[in-house]
Design an enzyme around this catalytic site. Structure first.
Site, PDB file in Angstrom:
ATOM      1  N   ARG A 204       0.866  -1.174   0.000  1.00  0.00           N
ATOM      2  CA  ARG A 204       0.000   0.000   0.000  1.00  0.00           C
ATOM      3  C   ARG A 204       0.907   1.229   0.000  1.00  0.00           C
ATOM      4  O   ARG A 204       2.065   1.159   0.422  1.00  0.00           O
ATOM      5  CB  ARG A 204      -0.890   0.016   1.244  1.00  0.00           C
ATOM      6  N   LYS A 229      -1.641  -1.756   7.954  1.00  0.00           N
ATOM      7  CA  LYS A 229      -3.064  -1.601   8.239  1.00  0.00           C
ATOM      8  C   LYS A 229      -3.502  -2.617   9.287  1.00  0.00           C
ATOM      9  O   LYS A 229      -3.150  -3.786   9.216  1.00  0.00           O
ATOM     10  CB  LYS A 229      -3.869  -1.808   6.949  1.00  0.00           C
ATOM     11  N   HIS A 294      -2.753   1.651  -6.361  1.00  0.00           N
ATOM     12  CA  HIS A 294      -3.330   0.438  -5.790  1.00  0.00           C
ATOM     13  C   HIS A 294      -3.547  -0.634  -6.850  1.00  0.00           C
ATOM     14  O   HIS A 294      -3.622  -1.819  -6.520  1.00  0.00           O
ATOM     15  CB  HIS A 294      -4.650   0.764  -5.084  1.00  0.00           C
ATOM     16  N   ARG A 297      -0.786  -3.110  -6.649  1.00  0.00           N
ATOM     17  CA  ARG A 297      -0.979  -4.106  -5.580  1.00  0.00           C
ATOM     18  C   ARG A 297      -1.964  -5.181  -6.043  1.00  0.00           C
ATOM     19  O   ARG A 297      -1.722  -6.378  -5.831  1.00  0.00           O
ATOM     20  CB  ARG A 297      -1.487  -3.398  -4.332  1.00  0.00           C
ATOM     21  N   HIS A 320      -4.045  -9.420   4.546  1.00  0.00           N
ATOM     22  CA  HIS A 320      -5.497  -9.465   4.693  1.00  0.00           C
ATOM     23  C   HIS A 320      -5.885 -10.245   5.947  1.00  0.00           C
ATOM     24  O   HIS A 320      -5.354 -11.322   6.204  1.00  0.00           O
ATOM     25  CB  HIS A 320      -6.149 -10.136   3.478  1.00  0.00           C
ATOM     26  N   TYR A 329      -9.618 -11.999  -5.842  1.00  0.00           N
ATOM     27  CA  TYR A 329      -8.687 -12.055  -6.967  1.00  0.00           C
ATOM     28  C   TYR A 329      -8.933 -13.276  -7.857  1.00  0.00           C
ATOM     29  O   TYR A 329      -8.484 -13.297  -8.990  1.00  0.00           O
ATOM     30  CB  TYR A 329      -7.242 -12.037  -6.458  1.00  0.00           C
TER      31      TYR A 329
END
Length: 347
Positions: A204, A229, A294, A297, A320, A329
């Site tokens: 990120r 995050k 992004h 990514r 995640h 994805y």
């Protein structure tokens, strides 16, 4: 000249979106406003969500009015609670501003008298009427639910507050050829290294800007991503090609505190400058898609999946929390889709 303006959340920042058909005079006037930016993805200009800009573009000032005295006290309490739980300052600001908007709407009502019905009315009479996004509505719901869990003697039933239905948008993905063209567009070693590192590690933007030289473990070929995050640390594999690029970059720029620093030594690189690096790379590569950082990514994750990497490892590499986030994805991977023969070919 017909135009419209509305509050938006763009890249996790509160902005005012301005929409109109292309007009040179209006564009010139907007460019003179402080921090006015064009968004290719929104197909609109956007500016900071301030009282001055709301007045200028005739947007209701409701969210910029103050809550009641009781509301101000409770917002202060809420901020203290969030800080004690070590939420990030970004999250604290987002939640407190969202809660402020809600309490301004009910500034003439005692907080202990607010009910679930009031939340529904707020959604309909403020969020929907002003055409605010579902992501902004979701932030409001998060703030309300978290706030009322810390307040006693309320008529709110927390579990009955519903979130807006999640928009099922697929991530934007570039082909490997497009990524290669973007990464090779810059001759400047700093700009080239920044874009390459974002793609090669699935970073990120904030994670890249927070990197420090000691986070690069050249002996184990790893990148340590600290306090990402959700306040989670994780590691990402460091490509040998990237390591060579980093060594070349380091010799030229000799960063001190952060791996990528701005014009002032010891200060992190500016996030807006990252966007410019990508913008210039797209121009040089002749790519007209509304690519954001992004997308690199997303492309990293999709290309890993297409090369056979297990989804669980991709989840770890991206940081995640839930595997469901990573599973999206599978919907953009073309590995299996391209093998399907269309019935049209048999006609």
């Amino acid at each position: 000249m017909k135009w419209s303006a509305k509050p938006i959340i763009h890249k996790e920042e509160k902005r005012i979106g301005v929409y109109f058909e292309k007009d040179a005079d209006l564009i010139a006037r907007i460019k003179k406003l402080e921090d006015a930016r064009w968004s290719q993805s929104l197909k609109a200009w956007h500016l900071p969500d301030t009282e001055e800009n709301r007045i200028l573009f005739k947007i209701p000032l409701q969210s910029l009015r103050l809550p009641s005295d009781e509301g101000l006290v409770q917002i202060a309490r809420f901020k203290q609670w969030l800080r004690s739980k070590r939420y990030s300052e970004n999250t604290i600001n987002t939640y407190s501003e969202a809660l402020k908007s809600f309490l301004v709407f009910y500034r003439d009502k005692a907080i202990c008298e607010i009910t679930n019905e009031d939340v529904i009315i707020y959604n309909n009479e403020y969020i929907l009427k002003n055409n605010l996004s579902s992501s902004y509505q979701n932030q409001i719901v998060n703030a309300i639910k978290l706030f009322f869990r810390t307040i006693l003697e309320t008529k709110i039933e927390i579990d009955k507050i519903h979130r807006p239905r999640r928009e099922k948008k697929l991530p934007n993905v570039l082909s490997k050829e497009e990524v290669k063209a973007i990464l090779n567009a810059h001759s400047n070693i700093k700009h080239k290294t920044i874009l390459s590192l974002i793609y090669s590690c699935g970073l990120r933007c904030g994670e890249l800007l927070a990197l420090q030289p000691f986070h690069i473990d050249s002996k184990r070929n790893l990148v340590l991503i600290k306090n990402a995050k959700g306040k989670k640390d994780r590691i990402a594999p460091l490509s040998r090609k990237i390591l060579e690029m980093l060594r070349e970059y380091y010799k030229v720029y000799k960063p001190t505190t952060y791996l990528f620093e701005g014009q002032i030594k010891g200060q992190p690189y500016d996030a807006r400058s990252l966007q410019l690096i990508l913008k210039h790379a797209l121009q040089k590569a002749g790519i007209t898609k509304p690519v954001t950082l992004h997308w690199l990514r997303h492309s990293f994750a999709t290309h890993l999946l297409e090369s056979g990497t297990d989804l669980r490892y991709i989840q770890e590499l991206l940081g995640h929390k839930s595997s469901k986030t990573t599973e999206i994805y599978t919907h953009v991977s073309t590995k299996n889709i391209q093998q399907i023969k269309s019935p049209f070919d048999d006609l």
